[in-house]
Structure formats: structure tokens, C-alpha cells
Write an enzyme that holds these catalytic residues in place. Structure first.
Site, PDB file in Angstrom:
ATOM      1  N   ALA A 406      86.977  21.293 114.266  1.00  0.00           N
ATOM      2  CA  ALA A 406      86.639  20.594 113.023  1.00  0.00           C
ATOM      3  C   ALA A 406      87.861  20.452 112.142  1.00  0.00           C
ATOM      4  O   ALA A 406      88.660  21.383 112.002  1.00  0.00           O
ATOM      5  CB  ALA A 406      85.534  21.349 112.263  1.00  0.00           C
ATOM      6  N   CYS A 407      88.010  19.272 111.565  1.00  0.00           N
ATOM      7  CA  CYS A 407      89.055  19.044 110.571  1.00  0.00           C
ATOM      8  C   CYS A 407      88.447  18.228 109.435  1.00  0.00           C
ATOM      9  O   CYS A 407      87.252  17.963 109.412  1.00  0.00           O
ATOM     10  CB  CYS A 407      90.273  18.341 111.170  1.00  0.00           C
ATOM     11  SG  CYS A 407      89.987  16.639 111.689  1.00  0.00           S
ATOM     12  N   ASP A 408      89.273  17.829 108.503  1.00  0.00           N
ATOM     13  CA  ASP A 408      88.773  17.185 107.296  1.00  0.00           C
ATOM     14  C   ASP A 408      87.980  15.925 107.612  1.00  0.00           C
ATOM     15  O   ASP A 408      86.883  15.725 107.113  1.00  0.00           O
ATOM     16  CB  ASP A 408      89.953  16.852 106.376  1.00  0.00           C
ATOM     17  CG  ASP A 408      89.493  16.437 104.998  1.00  0.00           C
ATOM     18  OD1 ASP A 408      88.568  17.072 104.468  1.00  0.00           O
ATOM     19  OD2 ASP A 408      90.071  15.486 104.446  1.00  0.00           O
TER      20      ASP A 408
END
Length: 488
Positions: A406-408
Site C-alpha cells: 500500500a502507498c498513498d
């Protein structure tokens, strides 16, 4: 105690800003393909485009005034109240669109989620109180009545307020451009990017104003303030030439991914490991924007991702040289400053950093037979003063079926990390599913969530049931091999 409180307050503030920024950019990022389509149609077919065509150019105005704001309003509504929120978000967005004469991107970002929130509160208030058989009637008419009232309000009042705010912001930008002061904005943008606010700045703040400018002037410099790949390229080139250790070895691959792939998050860890290098990124950003301003450069649409390929695709006809000039000068200045800072760093400091990394890796390997994540978690707790995984929270091999990166935005660094781990899992013969997503969209069936250490607190809030692993570098992280070894 006072220092611990300060760390907690600053961490909470950072997470709060990131959440708000993620919410803003979350309305734009899923629709970025539509923005690119509009940008390409504009670049090709308007009278000053590459292949002017009056018939196809008729698409430009309706797309920017109706399609794109409605997509933003719908997406913002779904983020608040799913499908019903999306419907009322799009409905109410029509009020601000028709009530003004300018593209209502900021208006859509305000009224779309706002209308969905009002409907959500109504649905919560009547939940369980509707007589059996009347649910569909109440649901349809409640949305229609609330949506109709809000459309009248946004058409009469809100649209004019948003238009006034937009005009003020646009006037401020024009003032900075005309007085050659806009390069100073990069002094704020570059540090904010490294804190993973890049998508919020670009898609939440700059792009809505830039698209309006592009409609009237045919291009906008604002598309280039945050997305310029030059500053990051300069930092990575400096690591390639004068860096040491694993950072030097991985910098070349990171430079290719950053410059051609447009994933800027790849160079953030290289600055975080030596915070002085933010000065290099700031110097490069200011230089690049000054060059853009001096040469009257601009793009016709958002270059997303911030790749040199996207830059050239969005450049107006006959203006590729001004666009490239800003990228090149930014890279040169950033490289020069970063190389100087790396050269003048005390060798003992860098050796100590390598020693610390080796020591930590040794602890992780030593614990790999039982609880490898616990050792990494203890180190994370000591450095970030936040709650981390414990041995009790670690999933067994039998419990792990899905690993989520997960990232922004869920499209850049997380996609890259997921791809790397997926290949390693395949080689090891593991059937475990590896996917990537935005932090706000982490699925409920995620067993392990991998994030950059600055985003782990947010990920833990979304998926408290999962095991969380924090890493520093999505491109090359020892946690990948340890995880494969543990789960194969």
C-alpha cells in the site's frame, strides 16, 4: 517525556495532513486517465495543436466543463458513501458546473463529498426505522429530495463562492508568474513531496488551477511544479557516482524507474537516509521552475505519472525544447548540490549508517527462524515511537493468503514493490497472492500489509487485523527475502 510527546504530536499531525491530502488526491487519481485523454485531445486538435482539427476540437470544452468535474464529484461521493454517495455527488456537482462559467474542479472536490456526507447522515438516522417493503421508496426519494435541494443551493450560492476563490487563487498564481516568483514555490513543494504529500499537492491543489489556465492559455506551468523529474534524477545520479554502499548499487535502477516510469516515490528514501539532500532537491526544483518561467514553458495537461515520456506527450507543439530545458537544468543543479553534500559528508557517519544497517540485518536474520518481523518491529518502534508488530501479531505461514503493498495513491511505489515480491514468491513456488492498492482501499482480507515506514500508522488504522511490515525502500529491501523465506 516532553520529547516523546513532541514526537507523538508531530507524527499525528503528519498523519492528519497525509489523510487529508490522500482524500483530495483520491478524487483525482482514479480519473487521471480521463484527464490525460483530455490533455491529448487538446494537444492534438485545438487550433495551436499538433494536428489542428475543428471537428475533434469540439470535444475539448464539454470534457473540461462537464465530464471531468462530474467524474471528480462522483468519485468524491463514493469515497464517503459508496454508490449512493457517488450518485448524489455527481448530481450536486451539476449545480456548481451550471452556476459558473469556469471549470469547477475545486467545486466538485467540495460539493461531491459534502453532499455524500449529508446523505450518509440521513441514512444513518433512518436506519432500522423504515417499515418493511418501503426501503426502496425511502432510499430513492431521500436521495432525490436531498440531492434536488442541494443542487439548488450549489447552483445559487456555492458555485459563485468557489468561482470567487478560484479567481483569487488564479490571480495569485498569475502574480507569481508575471513577477518571476513562482520558482520559490518549490522551496515548499520539494520537502512536502518527500513526506509523501506529492499526490495531494499535484492532483489536489495544482492541477485544478492548472487545467483552468490551460483552457484559456493553451498551457500551464503549474503542471510542472511538482511533477518535474529533474530534481529527483539529479539526486539519484549523485548517489550513482559519489554514493557508497547499497544506496549506490540501487540508485541506477531507481533512476530508470523514476525518470522513465515516473514513480517519484522511488527517490524519497534516498533523501530520507541523508536529509541534507533535500537542499539539492529544492535547488533543482527552483532552478527547473525558473527555467520554465524564463522560457514561457507549460504543458497542456497533467503529466501523470511524472515521467519524461508524459512530459513530452503533454508539451505544446513546438515547445519541446523549453520543456526539456527545465528538466535538464533541474537535474544538473540537483546533481551538483547532492554530489557536493555526499562528498563532504563525514565518512564515519556513512560508515556508521552502513554498520547500523548491517547490525539490524544481522538481528533480523538471527531471529528469522522464529520471529523475523519482531526484530524489525522493535527497531521500527525505537525509531518512530509508534505502535508496531509484535511476535504475537505475526501471522503464521498457514494464515497468510494475501499480501498487500500500500502507498498513498496505490499506483506508484506500491505497484513496484508488489511486482518485485510477486516475482520472488513465484520463484519460491509460493501460491500467496501479492497485490497493490491505495492505503484507504486496503482490502479486509489482507493478511500482511507492506508500507513505507512513514505510512504504516495510516495503514494500521485501515487494516488493524493484518500484520504490518514497514520498509525504507520499495526497490530493494531485505524484508522481501526474509518474508519469502518465512512463507515458502
Amino acid at each position: 517525556m516532553a520529547q516523546s510527546t513532541s514526537f507523538s504530536a508531530s507524527g499525528a499531525a503528519r498523519v492528519g495532513v497525509q489523510k487529508f491530502g490522500r482524500f483530495l488526491s483520491g478524487m483525482v487519481m482514479p480519473n487521471i486517465g480521463a484527464f490525460i485523454a483530455w490533455g491529448l485531445i487538446t494537444a492534438l486538435f485545438i487550433p495551436t495543436g499538433w494536428i489542428p482539427n475543428e471537428y475533434f476540437a469540439k470535444l475539448v470544452d464539454p470534457m473540461i466543463k462537464y465530464l471531468l468535474p462530474l467524474l471528480i464529484g462522483y468519485t468524491g461521493g463514493t469515497m464517503v458513501h459508496k454508490q449512493r454517495g457517488g450518485v448524489i455527488g455527481a448530481l450536486v456537482t451539476m449545480g456548481v458546473i451550471i452556476g459558473t462559467d469556469i471549470p469547477m474542479f475545486l467545486g466538485a472536490m467540495a460539493v461531491g463529498p459534502g453532499a455524500a456526507w449529508v446523505l450518509k447522515k440521513f441514512d444513518q438516522a433512518v436506519e432500522g426505522k423504515i417499515k418493511s417493503g418501503f426501503e426502496m421508496l425511502v432510499n430513492n426519494f431521500s436521495l432525490g429530495i436531498i440531492g434536488g435541494v442541494l443542487v439548488l443551493i450549489t447552483y445559487s450560492i456555492v458555485g459563485r463562492i468557489i468561482e470567487a476563490v478560484t479567481n483569487v487563487l488564479s490571480s495569485g498564481v498569475e502574480f507569481l508568474v508575471h513577477h518571476h516568483l513562482i520558482p520559490l514555490v518549490n522551496i515548499l513543494i520539494e520537502p512536502a513531496k518527500v513526506l509523501f504529500l506529492n499526490n495531494a499537492i499535484n492532483h489536489g491543489v495544482l492541477s485544478p488551477i492548472a487545467i483552468e489556465q490551460a483552457q484559456s492559455a493553451g498551457k500551464s506551468i503549474l503542471f510542472m511544479l511538482e511533477s518535474n523529474p529533474g530534481p529527483g534524477l539529479g539526486v539519484l545520479l549523485a548517489y550513482m557516482i559519489v554514493g557508497r554502499g547499497s544506496a549506490r548499487q540501487s540508485a541506477s535502477g531507481a533512476a530508470i524507474i523514476h525518470f522513465f516510469g515516473g514513480i517519484h516515490e522511488i527517490y524519497f528514501p534516498y533523501i530520507l537516509m541523508n536529509p541534507r539532500l533535500i537542499l539539492a532537491a529544492m535547488a533543482g526544483g527552483v532552478t527547473g521552475t525558473f527555467t520554465f518561467s524564463l522560457m514561457n514553458a507549460g504543458l497542456v495537461g497533467p503529466p501523470s505519472p511524472g515521467s519524461i515520456i508524459a512530459y513530452l506527450a503533454m508539451a505544446p507543439r513546438g515547445e519541446i525544447l523549453p520543456v526539456l530545458s527545465g528538466v535538464i537544468t533541474a537535474a544538473i543543479v540537483s546533481f551538483a548540490v547532492a554530489a557536493l553534500l555526499l562528498k563532504t559528508s563525514k565518512k564515519s557517519e556513512e560508515d556508521q549508517e552502513d554498520l547500523d544497517e548491517a547490525t539490524q540485518r544481522m538481528k533480523d536474520m538471527k531471529a528469522a527462524g522464529t520471529h523475523p518481523a519482531a526484530a524489525a518491529a522493535a527497531f521500527e518502534e525505537a525509531t518512530t515511537h509508534s505502535e508496531v508488530n509484535t511476535a504475537e501479531g505475526q501471522k503464521s505461514k498457514e494464515e497468510v493468503h494475501k499480501i498487500v503493498f500500500a502507498c498513498d495513491a496505490g499506483m506508484g511505489s506500491s505497484a513496484m514493490g508488489a511486482s518485485i515480491l510477486r516475482k520472488k514468491m513465484k520463484v519460491a513456488g509460493s501460491p500467496i497472492e501479492v497485490v497493490n492498492t491505495a492505503i484507504s482501499d486496503i482490502p479486509s482480507d489482507a493478511d500482511i500489509v507492506v508500507t513505507h515506514k512513514t505510512l504504516t500508522d495510516r495503514a494500521r488504522g485501515v487494516a488493524p487485523q493484518a500484520e504490518h511490515i514497514s520498509i525504507d525502500n520499495f526497490l530493494k529491501s531485505p524484508e522481501y527475502d526474509e518474508l519469502v523465506e518465512r512463507l515458502k
